[in-house]
Motif scaffolding. Structure first.
Motif, PDB file in Angstrom:
ATOM      1  N   SER A  49       0.827  -1.218   0.000  1.00  0.00           N
ATOM      2  CA  SER A  49       0.000   0.000   0.000  1.00  0.00           C
ATOM      3  C   SER A  49       0.857   1.261   0.000  1.00  0.00           C
ATOM      4  CB  SER A  49      -0.940   0.002   1.204  1.00  0.00           C
ATOM      5  OG  SER A  49      -0.233   0.203   2.420  1.00  0.00           O
ATOM      6  N   VAL A  50       2.054   1.187   0.567  1.00  0.00           N
ATOM      7  CA  VAL A  50       2.961   2.343   0.598  1.00  0.00           C
ATOM      8  C   VAL A  50       3.566   2.589  -0.786  1.00  0.00           C
ATOM      9  CG1 VAL A  50       5.109   3.259   1.550  1.00  0.00           C
ATOM     10  CG2 VAL A  50       3.476   2.097   3.052  1.00  0.00           C
ATOM     11  N   ILE A  51       4.151   1.546  -1.383  1.00  0.00           N
ATOM     12  CA  ILE A  51       4.810   1.733  -2.677  1.00  0.00           C
ATOM     13  C   ILE A  51       3.799   1.865  -3.809  1.00  0.00           C
ATOM     14  CG2 ILE A  51       6.870   0.509  -1.904  1.00  0.00           C
ATOM     15  CD1 ILE A  51       5.947  -1.912  -3.484  1.00  0.00           C
ATOM     16  N   GLY A  52       2.553   1.456  -3.574  1.00  0.00           N
ATOM     17  CA  GLY A  52       1.541   1.554  -4.612  1.00  0.00           C
ATOM     18  C   GLY A  52       1.174   2.969  -4.976  1.00  0.00           C
ATOM     19  N   ARG A  53       1.548   3.944  -4.126  1.00  0.00           N
ATOM     20  CA  ARG A  53       1.271   5.346  -4.454  1.00  0.00           C
ATOM     21  C   ARG A  53       2.166   5.821  -5.587  1.00  0.00           C
ATOM     22  NH1 ARG A  53      -2.523   4.543  -3.637  1.00  0.00           N
ATOM     23  NH2 ARG A  53      -2.043   2.516  -2.803  1.00  0.00           N
ATOM     24  N   PRO A 110      -4.788  -3.015  -9.449  1.00  0.00           N
ATOM     25  CA  PRO A 110      -3.603  -3.229 -10.283  1.00  0.00           C
ATOM     26  C   PRO A 110      -2.673  -4.319  -9.767  1.00  0.00           C
ATOM     27  CG  PRO A 110      -3.370  -1.223  -8.983  1.00  0.00           C
ATOM     28  CD  PRO A 110      -4.788  -1.678  -8.818  1.00  0.00           C
ATOM     29  N   GLY A 111      -2.843  -4.759  -8.526  1.00  0.00           N
ATOM     30  CA  GLY A 111      -1.960  -5.772  -7.983  1.00  0.00           C
ATOM     31  C   GLY A 111      -2.412  -7.198  -8.188  1.00  0.00           C
ATOM     32  N   PRO A 113       3.760   4.131  -8.850  1.00  0.00           N
ATOM     33  CA  PRO A 113       3.848   2.933  -9.680  1.00  0.00           C
ATOM     34  C   PRO A 113       5.252   2.563 -10.139  1.00  0.00           C
ATOM     35  CG  PRO A 113       1.943   4.227 -10.313  1.00  0.00           C
ATOM     36  CD  PRO A 113       2.709   5.050  -9.307  1.00  0.00           C
ATOM     37  N   ALA A 114       6.041   3.536 -10.602  1.00  0.00           N
ATOM     38  CA  ALA A 114       7.385   3.224 -11.074  1.00  0.00           C
ATOM     39  C   ALA A 114       8.230   2.649  -9.946  1.00  0.00           C
ATOM     40  CB  ALA A 114       8.045   4.472 -11.653  1.00  0.00           C
ATOM     41  N   LEU A 115       8.139   3.246  -8.763  1.00  0.00           N
ATOM     42  CA  LEU A 115       8.877   2.736  -7.606  1.00  0.00           C
ATOM     43  C   LEU A 115       8.385   1.339  -7.244  1.00  0.00           C
ATOM     44  CD1 LEU A 115      10.833   3.133  -5.232  1.00  0.00           C
ATOM     45  CD2 LEU A 115       8.923   4.158  -3.961  1.00  0.00           C
ATOM     46  N   ALA A 147       3.297  -3.665 -13.479  1.00  0.00           N
ATOM     47  CA  ALA A 147       3.334  -2.586 -14.474  1.00  0.00           C
ATOM     48  C   ALA A 147       2.109  -2.633 -15.380  1.00  0.00           C
ATOM     49  CB  ALA A 147       4.617  -2.692 -15.300  1.00  0.00           C
ATOM     50  N   CYS A 148       1.716  -3.843 -15.784  1.00  0.00           N
ATOM     51  CA  CYS A 148       0.520  -3.985 -16.628  1.00  0.00           C
ATOM     52  C   CYS A 148      -0.728  -3.536 -15.872  1.00  0.00           C
ATOM     53  CB  CYS A 148       0.367  -5.433 -17.081  1.00  0.00           C
ATOM     54  SG  CYS A 148       1.599  -5.977 -18.296  1.00  0.00           S
ATOM     55  N   GLY A 149      -0.815  -3.900 -14.601  1.00  0.00           N
ATOM     56  CA  GLY A 149      -1.973  -3.495 -13.809  1.00  0.00           C
ATOM     57  C   GLY A 149      -2.097  -1.990 -13.723  1.00  0.00           C
TER      58      GLY A 149
END
Length: 324
Positions: A77-81, A198-199, A83-85, A188-190
């Motif tokens: 949930s943290v890194i989902g903010r 997206p996950g 996308p590239a990271l 990335a596709c999500g």
């Protein structure tokens, strides 16, 4: 060898008890009980997949598994903010954890590899860090509840299972790159497709991946069929729109079946988790049930396809590089 679809009454009764709080919540509040009950059911899903271990120290290890699941969802949930990271972090973590799993002394690396990394994909789907933290706390609460309930069962002698020797660091490096590419591309596709979750593709790619190709193919077919059947059942329940009392019974039955079949050789658990997750999403408010059906199934198939593609390409490229 375990049966294709094994059944344990011991585990099934544990699953029924796990479903009691969710069922009570549905019956107690006719307005918000639907969402509360299904949310509580999601919280015990990791514990439901484990069943009741033979010894109490083994049951206590379930707390560690629950903590890993909760931490992974929060990290996602943290890194989902960003996308590239998120894509980069998933790749790096896959490689790092796979290398740690090659060391016999790294006991935490294996559950992180097979459960923690996929559940990072679950965290990617939360709209905020606060929602991810709430889900993580829910998983922790469900895990503690499941552990306390498991203490009601008497301990018994544990069967001694042969311990497979750890794979070489070279083999696990290749495997880490393989699942890292599959998981990162799936995430990335999500994000690129702009789906609501997206996950989901990332979860599927990392859940089915195994170092042995035969196991990967088996889990790929198993997850695809289980998700399809589970999604159809969730659609049927949504179409019938049963009253709270009936839905509470359905929920307890689903958790009972999920835990009762925990020792199966076939990968059947996604059937039950899909019924619960999609039933939550197919509630009276929100998108049409068909939307969630197509997204869940489509993202699952995409993740499996990426896992198979990575397994077909990465080891061959690594072998050529070693020869050269």
């Amino acid at each position: 060898m375990a049966s294709a679809v094994a059944w344990s009454w011991r585990n099934a009764l544990h699953g029924a008890v796990l479903g009691v709080p969710a069922g009570i919540a549905m019956l107690a509040d006719p307005v918000d009980g639907f969402t509360t009950g299904l949310t509580l059911a999601v919280g015990v899903l990791p514990a439901a997949g484990l069943g009741v271990a033979a010894t109490r120290p083994q049951r206590a290890r379930g707390l560690v598994i629950g903590a890993i699941a909760a931490a992974a969802i929060f990290v996602g949930s943290v890194i989902g903010r960003m996308p590239a990271l998120a894509v980069c972090v998933i790749f790096v973590l896959c490689v790092a954890v796979a290398l740690l799993a090659a060391n016999r002394s790294r006991r935490l690396a294996t559950p992180v590899l097979v459960l923690g990394l996929p559940l990072i994909g679950v965290g990617l789907s939360f709209a905020s860090i606060g929602e991810g933290a709430g889900a993580a706390l829910l998983i922790l609460a469900g895990t503690v509840y499941a552990f306390l309930v498991s203490l009601l069962w008497p301990a018994r002698e544990s069967a001694v299972r042969p311990v497979a020797p750890p794979a070489t660091r070279g083999a696990m490096l290749v495997y880490g790159i393989q699942i890292g590419i599959a998981g990162a591309l799936a995430a990335a596709c999500g994000f690129a497709l702009g789906v609501d979750h997206p996950g989901w593709a990332c979860v599927a790619a990392l859940m089915v991946s195994r170092p042995a190709h035969a196991a990967l193919v088996s889990r790929g077919w198993g997850r695809a069929l289980s998700v399809l059947i589970g999604a159809v059942l969730a659609l049927a329940v949504a179409a019938l729109s049963p009253p709270p009392a009936v839905f509470a019974v359905i929920l307890v039955v689903v958790l009972t079946a999920a835990t009762g079949t925990a020792g199966s050789r076939w990968y059947v658990f996604p059937l039950f988790s899909t019924v619960i997750v999609l039933s939550l999403l197919m509630g009276p408010e929100g998108e049409a049930p068909a939307h969630w059906f197509l997204e869940r199934l489509g993202m699952t198939l995409l993740g499996i396809a990426l896992a198979l593609a990575a397994a077909a390409v990465v080891p061959r490229v690594a072998a050529r590089l070693r020869r050269s």
